[in-house]
Design an enzyme around this catalytic site. Structure first.
Site, mmCIF file in Angstrom:
data_model
loop_
_atom_site.group_PDB
_atom_site.id
_atom_site.type_symbol
_atom_site.label_atom_id
_atom_site.label_comp_id
_atom_site.label_asym_id
_atom_site.label_seq_id
_atom_site.Cartn_x
_atom_site.Cartn_y
_atom_site.Cartn_z
ATOM 1 N N TYR A 1 0.859 -1.192 0.000
ATOM 2 C CA TYR A 1 0.000 0.000 0.000
ATOM 3 C C TYR A 1 0.886 1.230 0.000
ATOM 4 C CZ TYR A 1 -3.550 3.328 1.564
ATOM 5 O OH TYR A 1 -4.405 4.399 1.671
ATOM 6 N N ASP B 1 9.551 2.827 0.455
ATOM 7 C CA ASP B 1 8.414 3.538 1.041
ATOM 8 C C ASP B 1 8.438 3.253 2.544
ATOM 9 O OD1 ASP B 1 6.091 4.611 1.923
ATOM 10 O OD2 ASP B 1 4.773 3.525 0.552
ATOM 11 N N LYS C 1 4.160 8.918 8.706
ATOM 12 C CA LYS C 1 3.662 8.509 10.021
ATOM 13 C C LYS C 1 4.525 8.905 11.226
ATOM 14 C CE LYS C 1 0.612 5.560 7.757
ATOM 15 N NZ LYS C 1 -0.511 4.735 7.867
HETATM 16 C C1 PLP Z 1 3.582 2.260 3.300
HETATM 17 C C2 PLP Z 1 2.597 3.380 3.120
HETATM 18 N N1 PLP Z 1 2.777 4.262 2.129
HETATM 19 C C3 PLP Z 1 1.951 5.305 1.942
HETATM 20 C C4 PLP Z 1 0.860 5.488 2.765
HETATM 21 C C5 PLP Z 1 -0.052 6.648 2.547
HETATM 22 O O1 PLP Z 1 0.113 7.590 3.553
HETATM 23 P P1 PLP Z 1 -1.053 8.631 3.900
HETATM 24 O O2 PLP Z 1 -2.166 7.847 4.512
HETATM 25 O O3 PLP Z 1 -0.410 9.612 4.826
HETATM 26 O O4 PLP Z 1 -1.453 9.268 2.604
HETATM 27 C C6 PLP Z 1 0.625 4.587 3.820
HETATM 28 C C7 PLP Z 1 -0.529 4.752 4.714
HETATM 29 O O5 PLP Z 1 -0.958 3.852 5.399
HETATM 30 C C8 PLP Z 1 1.518 3.510 4.000
HETATM 31 O O6 PLP Z 1 1.346 2.616 4.984
#
Ligand code: PLP
Length: 467
Positions: free
Chosen positions: A153, A256, A284
């Site tokens: 994700y 990521d 986060k």
């Molecule tokens: C690995 C990862 N990348 C990107 C995102 C997207 O972040 P945001 O919810 O701040 O847009 C998340 C959100 O859960 C994530 O876990």
């Protein structure tokens, strides 16, 4: 007839205020919430406040929070150190579309904690961070395609919503020839075609893919652990092999680190696994829950900014987020907060083991003690498709029981438990273990009696997956 032992009786929580607010919210917000991932139908939670490792809903029910907002709240809710600093700084004004010293300091801290980083820029969300990371990679290499692993994700922009989290693994296509599955409608087919799905932990298949299409591939974006399937870890050497393959084919490696950054280690999963990516995304844990995020890269790759690639944002680097990042990252850098969290996670896992082992159920802990899941299976899961073969119905029933007893993991078995520094306090961990134990007993008892436990309808809408 003998009465049920107290531990097997599922308490029912007062939810009158929440049901009323749900009805009211449904008239204005689709699903009654501001995110599909929070729309749990009649079980939708409306929160009043949080402090430390606990939250209270608007009916006054208290829960030990094991979601921590899907990970950002690394220190604890309402952390006075961060909140006082943010409050002090925000009184000077929050949005100028000019640059404050806090923004510079926040990105310096990202560099200090991740020594491979040359340059970094703030965004407001992880979604924006991964979107810009992909654009930078495309601009730098002059290639259009991005490889992503099934089940990973990366947020909710069009390029990220491919092969994310279907319930039915057949939707992902043949194991040797996975298809790009758009999550929901509205994603242009031409956009979807630029994202090439691959299977996590399968280096041979990745090599074959690079051999076929390498000259068109700008980057591979990698969640260092499979956060969308309880944090499934890479096989030993997998990231090293991916790094070597990308170098062989001139493909950039984007880590990521939205979930793992400033959590797995001060330098995130890159430090933890000993990898030097070309680009990374953070969000986060960077702001203890305030909307701070960033993308970062080597000097070489980031040199396409500011002249050759568009990046901006009215709120990028806003004072609240920048101040939160400065304070949170300073605490992570200068204190032993992460060691506390990791030790707390190990303590919790040891307690859960002592509950689970005597039952003789096959289970594995996935992920890292600071962010882990429990999968009921006797084979080590290595990719998203493996989740389907676990006894996730048992997990879901336990999660529902835990909510009723005052601890809140995500009701979907794909999401890991997140620990924060404040969970170390008092008897929090002992209470989680005891709540888990009672919930497990109740779930097994219900199963033995052929009763089904109602799990919340998790309203992700698109009909082809969940988070
Ligand atoms: C690995 C990862 N990348 C990107 C995102 C997207 O972040 P945001 O919810 O701040 O847009 C998340 C959100 O859960 C994530 O876990």
């Amino acid at each position: 007839m003998t009465a049920e032992p107290a531990s097997l009786t599922t308490p029912s929580l007062t939810r009158d205020q929440q049901r009323a607010l749900y009805r009211r919210a449904l008239r204005t917000l689709p699903g009654g919430t501001n995110s599909n991932f929070r729309a749990w139908g009649e079980s939708t939670v409306y929160v009043d406040r949080g402090k430390g490792g606990s939250i209270w809903d608007i009916d006054g029910n208290e829960f030990i929070d094991l979601r921590m907002g899907y990970g950002p709240v690394i220190l604890g809710h309402g952390d006075d150190r961060v909140d006082d600093y943010v409050n002090e700084r925000m009184r000077k004004g929050v949005s100028f579309s000019l640059t404050s010293e806090d923004e510079v300091r926040a990105m310096e801290l990202v560099k200090e904690l991740n020594p491979w980083v040359g340059k970094a820029r703030m965004t407001v969300s992880g979604t924006e961070a991964t979107m810009h990371a992909m654009r930078i990679a495309r601009a730098y290499t002059g290639r259009d395609k991005i490889v992503k692993f099934e089940g990973q994700y990366h947020g909710v922009h069009d390029y990220a919503l491919i092969s994310v989290a279907p319930d039915n693994m057949a939707d992902l296509g043949d194991e040797d020839n996975p298809v790009g599955l758009a999550w929901g409608r509205g994603i242009p087919g031409e956009v979807a075609k630029t994202i090439v799905p691959a299977r996590y932990n399968n280096i041979d298949a990745l090599r074959r893919l690079f051999e076929r299409q390498g000259s068109e591939i700008a980057a591979i974006i990698v969640e260092p652990v499979l956060g969308n399937a309880q944090g499934i870890m890479p096989k030993p050497g997998f990231h090293q092999a991916v790094r070597a393959l990308t170098e062989e084919f001139g493909i950039l490696l984007i880590f990521d680190e939205v979930k793992t950054g400033f959590r797995f280690a001060k330098g995130g999963a890159a430090e933890f696994f000993g990898i030097r990516p070309d680009i990374a995304t953070y969000a986060k844990a960077m702001g203890n829950g305030y909307p701070a995020a960033a993308f970062a890269g080597t000097d070489e790759v980031m040199s396409v900014l500011p002249d050759k690639v568009s990046h901006g944002g009215t709120y990028a680097g806003n004072r609240v987020a920048a101040a939160a990042a400065v304070k949170t990252l300073t605490i992570i850098k200068e204190t032993n907060a992460l060691e506390t969290i990791h030790e707390t996670g190990r303590r919790l896992q040891a307690g859960l083991r002592s509950v689970l082992d005597p039952k003789g159920l096959p289970y594995v802990f996935t992920g890292h003690p600071c962010m882990f899941g429990i999968m009921f299976t006797d084979t080590d899961p290595s990719e998203y498709r493996d989740w389907a073969n676990t006894d996730h119905e048992l997990y879901d029933a336990i999660a529902v029981g835990m909510h009723a007893r005052g601890a809140m993991p995500e009701p979907d078995s794909r999401e890991p438990w997140f620990l924060c520094e404040a969970h170390a306090a008092g008897d929090t961990i002992d209470r989680v273990i005891s709540i888990f134990s009672d919930s497990l007993d109740a779930a097994l008892d219900a199963r033995a009696k052929g009763q089904s436990i109602e799990t919340p309808h998790v309203g992700f809408g698109a009909g082809d997956g969940s988070h």
